[in-house]
Scaffold this motif. Structure first.
Motif, PDB file in Angstrom:
ATOM      1  N   HIS A 167      58.181  37.967  96.790  1.00 50.97           N
ATOM      2  CA  HIS A 167      56.963  37.228  96.877  1.00 50.97           C
ATOM      3  C   HIS A 167      57.173  35.959  95.954  1.00 50.97           C
ATOM      4  O   HIS A 167      57.765  36.246  95.002  1.00 50.97           O
ATOM      5  N   GLN A 168      56.332  35.178  96.287  1.00 50.39           N
ATOM      6  CA  GLN A 168      56.367  33.812  95.545  1.00 50.39           C
ATOM      7  C   GLN A 168      55.211  33.368  94.894  1.00 50.39           C
ATOM      8  O   GLN A 168      54.072  33.376  95.941  1.00 50.39           O
ATOM      9  N   ILE A 169      55.160  33.094  93.776  1.00 50.94           N
ATOM     10  CA  ILE A 169      53.720  32.469  93.160  1.00 50.94           C
ATOM     11  C   ILE A 169      53.729  30.990  93.201  1.00 50.94           C
ATOM     12  O   ILE A 169      54.864  30.572  92.481  1.00 50.94           O
TER      13      ILE A 169
ATOM     14  N   PRO B  91      66.261  19.744  95.718  1.00 51.34           N
ATOM     15  CA  PRO B  91      66.343  18.580  96.890  1.00 51.34           C
ATOM     16  C   PRO B  91      65.033  17.803  96.901  1.00 51.34           C
ATOM     17  O   PRO B  91      64.881  16.633  97.153  1.00 51.34           O
ATOM     18  N   TYR B  92      63.885  18.553  96.537  1.00 50.31           N
ATOM     19  CA  TYR B  92      62.785  18.043  96.713  1.00 50.31           C
ATOM     20  C   TYR B  92      61.880  17.538  95.518  1.00 50.31           C
ATOM     21  O   TYR B  92      60.740  17.291  95.509  1.00 50.31           O
ATOM     22  N   THR B  93      62.450  18.054  94.435  1.00 45.97           N
ATOM     23  CA  THR B  93      61.696  17.643  93.095  1.00 45.97           C
ATOM     24  C   THR B  93      62.915  16.798  92.366  1.00 45.97           C
ATOM     25  O   THR B  93      63.925  16.854  92.272  1.00 45.97           O
TER      26      THR B  93
ATOM     27  N   GLY C  48      60.868  31.389  87.386  1.00 48.28           N
ATOM     28  CA  GLY C  48      60.867  30.372  88.483  1.00 48.28           C
ATOM     29  C   GLY C  48      61.411  29.232  88.447  1.00 48.28           C
ATOM     30  O   GLY C  48      62.371  28.745  87.698  1.00 48.28           O
ATOM     31  N   ASN C  49      61.061  28.185  89.020  1.00 48.22           N
ATOM     32  CA  ASN C  49      61.444  26.818  89.478  1.00 48.22           C
ATOM     33  C   ASN C  49      60.381  25.895  89.599  1.00 48.22           C
ATOM     34  O   ASN C  49      59.360  26.431  90.041  1.00 48.22           O
ATOM     35  N   SER C  50      60.656  24.585  89.327  1.00 49.41           N
ATOM     36  CA  SER C  50      59.407  23.741  89.369  1.00 49.41           C
ATOM     37  C   SER C  50      59.958  22.330  89.388  1.00 49.41           C
ATOM     38  O   SER C  50      61.195  22.041  89.281  1.00 49.41           O
ATOM     39  N   GLY C  51      59.045  21.504  89.344  1.00 51.19           N
ATOM     40  CA  GLY C  51      59.296  19.841  89.392  1.00 51.19           C
ATOM     41  C   GLY C  51      58.464  19.040  90.090  1.00 51.19           C
ATOM     42  O   GLY C  51      57.309  19.356  90.032  1.00 51.19           O
ATOM     43  N   ILE C  52      58.553  17.820  90.215  1.00 50.67           N
ATOM     44  CA  ILE C  52      57.671  16.876  90.523  1.00 50.67           C
ATOM     45  C   ILE C  52      58.269  16.354  91.906  1.00 50.67           C
ATOM     46  O   ILE C  52      59.431  16.190  92.047  1.00 50.67           O
ATOM     47  N   PHE C  53      57.300  16.570  92.801  1.00 50.95           N
ATOM     48  CA  PHE C  53      57.864  16.396  94.353  1.00 50.95           C
ATOM     49  C   PHE C  53      58.211  14.758  94.546  1.00 50.95           C
ATOM     50  O   PHE C  53      57.684  13.885  93.755  1.00 50.95           O
ATOM     51  N   ARG C  54      59.395  14.720  95.311  1.00 50.05           N
ATOM     52  CA  ARG C  54      59.824  13.392  95.301  1.00 50.05           C
ATOM     53  C   ARG C  54      59.125  12.544  96.126  1.00 50.05           C
ATOM     54  O   ARG C  54      58.626  13.065  96.984  1.00 50.05           O
TER      55      ARG C  54
ATOM     56  N   ILE D 152      53.009  17.879  90.876  1.00 46.46           N
ATOM     57  CA  ILE D 152      53.724  18.429  90.074  1.00 46.46           C
ATOM     58  C   ILE D 152      53.577  20.096  90.818  1.00 46.46           C
ATOM     59  O   ILE D 152      52.430  20.470  91.215  1.00 46.46           O
ATOM     60  N   ALA D 153      54.677  20.683  91.052  1.00 48.55           N
ATOM     61  CA  ALA D 153      54.751  22.014  91.642  1.00 48.55           C
ATOM     62  C   ALA D 153      55.548  23.237  91.128  1.00 48.55           C
ATOM     63  O   ALA D 153      56.529  22.716  90.129  1.00 48.55           O
ATOM     64  N   TRP D 154      55.579  23.975  91.511  1.00 44.06           N
ATOM     65  CA  TRP D 154      56.338  25.461  90.899  1.00 44.06           C
ATOM     66  C   TRP D 154      56.214  26.401  92.233  1.00 44.06           C
ATOM     67  O   TRP D 154      55.474  26.490  92.876  1.00 44.06           O
TER      68      TRP D 154
HETATM   69  N1  PHE Z   1      60.873  26.246  96.178  1.00 45.86           N
HETATM   70  C1  PHE Z   1      61.464  26.669  94.861  1.00 45.86           C
HETATM   71  C2  PHE Z   1      62.104  28.031  95.161  1.00 45.86           C
HETATM   72  O1  PHE Z   1      62.160  28.831  96.013  1.00 45.86           O
HETATM   73  C3  PHE Z   1      60.400  26.699  93.807  1.00 45.86           C
HETATM   74  C4  PHE Z   1      59.671  25.334  93.778  1.00 45.86           C
HETATM   75  C5  PHE Z   1      58.445  25.175  94.267  1.00 45.86           C
HETATM   76  C6  PHE Z   1      60.306  24.267  92.758  1.00 45.86           C
HETATM   77  C7  PHE Z   1      58.123  23.904  94.013  1.00 45.86           C
HETATM   78  C8  PHE Z   1      59.871  23.029  92.782  1.00 45.86           C
HETATM   79  C9  PHE Z   1      58.746  22.729  93.227  1.00 45.86           C
HETATM   80  O2  PHE Z   1      62.914  28.560  94.032  1.00 45.86           O
END
Ligand code: PHE
Length: 472
Positions: A347-349, A387-389, A409-415, A431-433
């Motif tokens: 699962h992802q949050i 690729p997307y942040t 987790g992983n996060s970033g600012i969408f490109r 901004i997303a995670w």
């Molecule tokens: N999709 C990324 C992953 O599965 C998580 C992520 C979401 C990263 C949104 C950046 C922004 O690890």
């Protein structure tokens, strides 16, 4: 069990001493009753053992056909038997000679006596009257075996009389009508009642509820994440993930071999995504490689819920700008080899904030706030690549109990390459995670192997017994 107990008590009352062997029941059943009664001092007992003779298969044969020696003796006619014809009677012949029942004259064997009785067979028929020496002899001849049997000599214990009173366990309407005061059995407060069967939420579900609560308190709205199966377009292409990216290969992603019901994709948006990949534009040079619409329309089991964030964003982009905060918690699939911390399903949050002037510190701030509310107070960020942040950050949380940093987790600012084809203005930032649900759940419930948490090996008792999830 209750019946047998009653029977034992009845017998003890009548006979003072009871040999449980006489009850006609043996083994574990009696043992259980005796122990239970003795534990409450209702009876006293001594455990006894005895060996009971049991006729073997060979013994049964003797009962049917007579002993070996008798069979041999009976087979001899008055004219005698040729020695060479007696080969099949080895045991019987030897014993018959020893007992003096037969004699040899020349090459023939004759009966030596006329009054022979088959006492072996007679003994087997009357086992109850045999002395131990005789039993031993039959055992040596393998006609008998012995079986060990336990039995109990039972006497009254100090609570015997009390236990024998017929105490009532309930008050009935009859007693009330008859105005009879029952002799009630006292309550036993030290025993457990029957366990009640009840349904229970899976610990992951409990965790999801708490996390949902956190996001709702922070003003987030839940996203629709109903596409377990999605097109590669939503899972990869709209995220500006090049078609040659290794994560798209079947060794990482599950492709679904079904032609029907491919979720529809808006044509104009589809074209803008293709243009962004092939030629760039709106300030980007793109991937500058050819882009295959067929590849984009392949079906996959979504590898992250960022596909759902993208779908939600593309819808939002069509309307007038308004800051928003969205989240979701749902299942994703990856072609991973399973080990103690990985499964191919997890699962992802997911979360995102749309706004103007949003920067990396906002992202760090909201993630910190989220984890503090989950009870993880120390957070660290590490530069990463997606690729997307851009920029991208991996998120680490410190686990006090385990004394380690773990990736959560992983996060970033969408490109802009992702947002501009959707129709967002240049100054809109998202901004997303995407965070793990299983990691904190394993820590919270002290689970070492993920298979104990998810999948067919999960113990239903574990699910029943996990406490409520609270981060306080
Ligand atoms: N999709 C990324 C992953 O599965 C998580 C992520 C979401 C990263 C949104 C950046 C922004 O690890």
């Amino acid at each position: 069990m209750e019946n047998l107990k009653k029977k034992i008590l009845d017998e003890v009352r009548k006979n003072i001493i009871l040999d449980t062997h006489k009850l006609g029941v043996t083994g574990k059943e009696v043992h259980g009753c005796i122990l239970s009664l003795a534990s409450r001092d209702i009876i006293e007992y001594e455990k006894q053992e005895r060996y009971l003779p049991e006729i073997t298969e060979e013994g049964k044969d003797v009962l049917r056909n007579g002993s070996h020696e008798f069979a041999f003796y009976s087979s001899i006619p008055d004219t005698g038997l040729l020695v060479s014809d007696c080969a099949s009677y080895t045991i019987g012949k030897a014993i018959a000679f020893k007992k003096g029942w037969v004699k040899k004259e020349g090459n023939r064997i004759f009966k030596a006596r006329a009054d022979v009785v088959d006492e072996i067979r007679a003994k087997l028929q009357d086992l109850g009257f045999l002395e131990s020496k005789e039993l031993e002899m039959l055992r040596k001849r393998k006609l008998l075996s012995t079986r060990k049997e336990c039995y109990y000599i039972v006497r009254r214990g100090k609570n015997f009389d009390e236990a024998c009173q017929d105490l009532e366990t309930e008050i009935t309407s009859q007693m009330v009508v008859e105005n009879r005061i029952p002799n009630l059995k006292p309550f036993n407060f030290s025993t457990y009642g029957t366990a009640i069967e009840f349904g229970s939420l899976h610990p992951l579900k409990k965790m999801m509820r708490e996390i949902k609560e956190i996001f709702l308190c922070l003003g987030f709205t839940e996203m629709d994440t109903s596409h377990y199966i999605d097109t590669a377009f939503w899972n990869f292409d709209v995220l500006f993930q090049s078609q040659s990216h290794p994560a798209r290969s079947p060794s990482d992603t599950f492709y679904v071999n079904a032609k029907k019901e491919v979720p529809e994709v808006p044509k104009d948006y589809f074209d803008r995504v293709q243009r962004m990949h092939e030629a760039g534009g709106l300030g980007s040079v793109g991937h500058r490689s050819s882009w295959s619409p067929e590849e984009a329309m392949k079906l996959v089991l979504r590898t992250h819920t960022t596909s759902e964030s993208a779908r939600n964003l593309s819808r939002i982009a069509k309307g007038p700008f308004r800051p928003r905060k969205l989240f979701s918690i749902d299942k994703v699939f990856r072609n991973e080899s399973a080990d103690s911390t990985h499964l191919s399903e997890f699962h992802q949050i997911e979360g995102l904030i749309i706004g103007k002037g949003l920067r990396l510190e906002h992202l760090m701030g909201i993630l910190e706030e989220f984890y503090v509310r989950m009870g993880l107070r120390k957070i660290k960020f590490k530069p990463a690549y997606n690729p997307y942040t851009e920029p991208s950050m991996e998120v680490f949380a410190y686990h006090e109990g385990m004394n380690t940093w773990m990736e959560v987790g992983n996060s970033g600012i969408f490109r802009p390459e992702m947002l501009r084809p959707m129709g967002f203005d240049e100054d809109v930032r998202v901004i997303a995670w995407g965070l793990s649900l299983e990691r904190p759940a394993m820590i919270k419930y002290n689970i070492k192997n993920i298979k104990e948490l998810l999948g067919h090996r999960v113990d239903i008792d574990f699910i029943r017994k996990t406490p409520i999830c609270s981060f306080k």
